[in-house]
Design an enzyme around this catalytic site. Structure first.
Site, PDB file in Angstrom:
ATOM      1  N   CYS A 141       0.822  -1.082   0.051  1.00  0.00           N
ATOM      2  CA  CYS A 141      -0.085  -0.008   0.035  1.00  0.00           C
ATOM      3  C   CYS A 141       0.945   1.176   0.188  1.00  0.00           C
ATOM      4  CB  CYS A 141      -0.746   0.005   1.258  1.00  0.00           C
ATOM      5  SG  CYS A 141      -0.340   0.288   2.875  1.00  0.00           S
ATOM      6  N   HIS A 200      -2.217   1.294   7.124  1.00  0.00           N
ATOM      7  CA  HIS A 200      -2.646   1.145   5.660  1.00  0.00           C
ATOM      8  C   HIS A 200      -2.953   2.477   5.129  1.00  0.00           C
ATOM      9  CE1 HIS A 200      -4.268  -1.292   2.474  1.00  0.00           C
ATOM     10  NE2 HIS A 200      -5.082  -0.511   2.511  1.00  0.00           N
ATOM     11  N   HIS A 208      -6.106   1.523  -3.470  1.00  0.00           N
ATOM     12  CA  HIS A 208      -5.053   0.945  -2.308  1.00  0.00           C
ATOM     13  C   HIS A 208      -4.697  -0.343  -3.134  1.00  0.00           C
ATOM     14  CE1 HIS A 208      -8.002  -1.551  -0.025  1.00  0.00           C
ATOM     15  NE2 HIS A 208      -8.641  -0.969  -0.985  1.00  0.00           N
TER      16      HIS A 208
END
Length: 165
Positions: free
Chosen positions: A66, A120, A136
Site C-alpha cells: 500500500c 494502511h 489502495h
C-alpha cells in the site's frame, strides 16, 4: 487643500490594497488549478495500476504494497513522501476524519487488523457527501478501488492527509 490631499492618499491606499488582494486571489486560484491537475494525473496513474498484484515492500508494476504504491505514484510527480504508511500519516496536513474536508488526491489512512497505529494507506479518487472512494493495495486482491462505506474500511478509517497544495 489638506483635506483633499488626505482623501486622495486614503483613496490611493484603499485601491492599492484592493489590487494586491486580486493578485493573491489569482495566485491562489492558479495554485489550486495546478494542484487539481497533479491530483488528477496521480489518480489516473493509480487507476492504470488496478489489478497489479500485492508484493511486500513492492514499489514497481511487478507488485506494490500500500505505501509503496503511494510512495511511487507521488514520487513520479516530485512529491517526496516517506516509504511507510505510518510515516506518510505524519506528512502533510492532517484533516482528521472529516470527510467534508477531503479532496481528490488526498491520502486516506486506516488502522487495520485491530492495530492501534496506522498501517494502511490509499489515495482518494472520489469525494461524496458521506463516502470516499480510494485506490489502495490489498494483500489478497492487489491494487483495487474501495469505499469508506464498506464495513471493514468504515470501522478501520483513521484519518485523511493533504499532501498536494
Amino acid at each position: 487643500m489638506k483635506n483633499l490631499l488626505y482623501c486622495f492618499a486614503l483613496l490611493l491606499i484603499l485601491n492599492s490594497c484592493k489590487s494586491s488582494s486580486a493578485i493573491v486571489t489569482t495566485a491562489a486560484k492558479k495554485n489550486e488549478k495546478t494542484s487539481n491537475k497533479i491530483a488528477a494525473s496521480i489518480i489516473e496513474d493509480a487507476e492504470d495500476n488496478i489489478g497489479i498484484k500485492y508484493k511486500t515492500a513492492g514499489t514497481t508494476k511487478s507488485g506494490y504494497d500500500c505505501s509503496g504504491l503511494v510512495f511511487t505514484l507521488y514520487g513520479n510527480y516530485n512529491i517526496k513522501l516517506p516509504r511507510t504508511s505510518i510515516q506518510q500519516s505524519k506528512t502533510g496536513l492532517d484533516l482528521g476524519k472529516d470527510i467534508s474536508k477531503a479532496q481528490k488526491g488526498d491520502l486516506i489512512f486506516f488502522k487495520t487488523n485491530s492495530r492501534s497505529q496506522i498501517n494502511h494507506v490509499g489515495i482518494i479518487t472520489e469525494v461524496y457527501e458521506e463516502e470516499l472512494l480510494f485506490i489502495h493495495t490489498s494483500t489478497s486482491k492487489g491494487v483495487i478501488l474501495s469505499s469508506t462505506k464498506e464495513p471493514y474500511y468504515q470501522r478501520t478509517f483513521a484519518q485523511i492527509n493533504r499532501v498536494i497544495y
